[in-house]
Design an enzyme around this catalytic site. Structure first.
Site, PDB file in Angstrom:
ATOM      1  N   HIS A  52       2.042  63.965  82.407  1.00 45.79           N
ATOM      2  CA  HIS A  52       1.703  62.778  81.630  1.00 45.79           C
ATOM      3  C   HIS A  52       0.366  63.036  80.942  1.00 45.79           C
ATOM      4  O   HIS A  52      -0.471  63.807  81.440  1.00 45.79           O
ATOM      5  CB  HIS A  52       1.568  61.558  82.534  1.00 45.79           C
ATOM      6  CG  HIS A  52       2.862  61.088  83.108  1.00 45.79           C
ATOM      7  ND1 HIS A  52       2.991  59.852  83.696  1.00 45.79           N
ATOM      8  CD2 HIS A  52       4.078  61.674  83.191  1.00 45.79           C
ATOM      9  CE1 HIS A  52       4.238  59.697  84.112  1.00 45.79           C
ATOM     10  NE2 HIS A  52       4.918  60.789  83.819  1.00 45.79           N
ATOM     11  N   GLU A  54      -2.338  61.345  80.782  1.00 52.70           N
ATOM     12  CA  GLU A  54      -3.483  61.072  81.648  1.00 52.70           C
ATOM     13  C   GLU A  54      -3.748  62.233  82.602  1.00 52.70           C
ATOM     14  O   GLU A  54      -4.894  62.652  82.801  1.00 52.70           O
ATOM     15  CB  GLU A  54      -3.253  59.801  82.484  1.00 52.70           C
ATOM     16  CG  GLU A  54      -2.992  58.546  81.691  1.00 52.70           C
ATOM     17  CD  GLU A  54      -1.504  58.253  81.523  1.00 52.70           C
ATOM     18  OE1 GLU A  54      -0.782  59.112  80.990  1.00 52.70           O
ATOM     19  OE2 GLU A  54      -1.079  57.160  81.896  1.00 52.70           O
ATOM     20  N   CYS A  82       1.041  54.650  84.844  1.00 54.42           N
ATOM     21  CA  CYS A  82       1.997  54.476  85.931  1.00 54.42           C
ATOM     22  C   CYS A  82       1.277  54.646  87.274  1.00 54.42           C
ATOM     23  O   CYS A  82       0.083  54.945  87.321  1.00 54.42           O
ATOM     24  CB  CYS A  82       3.123  55.510  85.806  1.00 54.42           C
ATOM     25  SG  CYS A  82       2.592  57.212  86.122  1.00 54.42           S
TER      26      CYS A  82
END
Length: 148
Positions: A52, A54, A82
Site C-alpha cells: 500500500h 502508506e 486500512c
C-alpha cells in the site's frame, strides 16, 4: 510547502497508480517540512498485498533514517488508511496523519475498527481528515467506474 501542496503530491501519486492499473491511492511522508518519500499503491505490480502507498513511504523513510521510529514525520494519504496501514503508522510513531477521502468499507481511522481509539494502540498520531477530499474521491470513483 504547505499541507495542501503535500496532499497535491499525494494526489499525483494516486493518479500515477491509476495509470499503472493500481487502486489509485497516493501517500507522501514529510519530515521537518521536506518530502522524504512519495508513492502510490503497487500491490499488483509487486504481487505484494502489503505494498500500500502508506507502507511504501514508511519503509522508505525508515530505511533513509535507519530507524523504525519516525516521530518527527507526517503522512499525507489520499484515502483513509486500512487497519494494516494504521498499525504501521502507530508502530512508526508518526506525528500527524492527514488523509483525503474517508473509506467506510476499508478504513480504520474514523471508520471501521477506529484503530487509534483502541486500548491496545500504543501511539496515535494527530489525525486530520478531509484534506482534498473531493479530489481524492473523484480519482477513486473515476478509476472504479472505468473498471466496471
Amino acid at each position: 510547502m504547505r499541507q495542501t501542496q503535500f496532499m497535491e503530491l499525494a494526489l499525483e501519486q494516486a493518479q500515477a497508480a491509476a495509470q499503472r492499473g493500481e487502486v489509485p491511492i497516493g501517500a507522501v511522508l514529510v519530515c521537518n517540512g521536506a518530502v522524504i518519500a512519495a508513492a502510490g499503491n503497487r500491490t499488483r505490480e509487486l504481487a505484494d498485498p502489503t505494498a500500500h502507498a502508506e507502507m511504501l513511504v514508511i519503509r522508505k523513510a525508515a530505511a533513509k533514517f535507519s530507524t523504525e521510529r519516525l516521530g518527527d514525520c507526517d503522512l499525507y494519504v489520499t484515502l483513509e488508511p486500512c487497519t494494516m496501514c494504521a498499525a504501521a503508522i502507530s508502530f512508526a510513531r508518526l506525528r500527524r496523519l492527514y488523509f483525503g477521502a474517508s473509506d467506510e468499507k476499508g478504513g480504520a481511522i474514523i471508520s471501521g475498527v477506529r484503530f487509534f481509539s483502541q486500548p491496545t494502540c500504543h501511539h496515535a498520531p494527530d489525525v486530520y481528515s478531509g484534506l482534498a477530499e473531493t479530489e481524492a474521491s473523484f480519482i477513486l470513483k473515476s478509476f472504479f467506474k472505468k473498471k466496471r
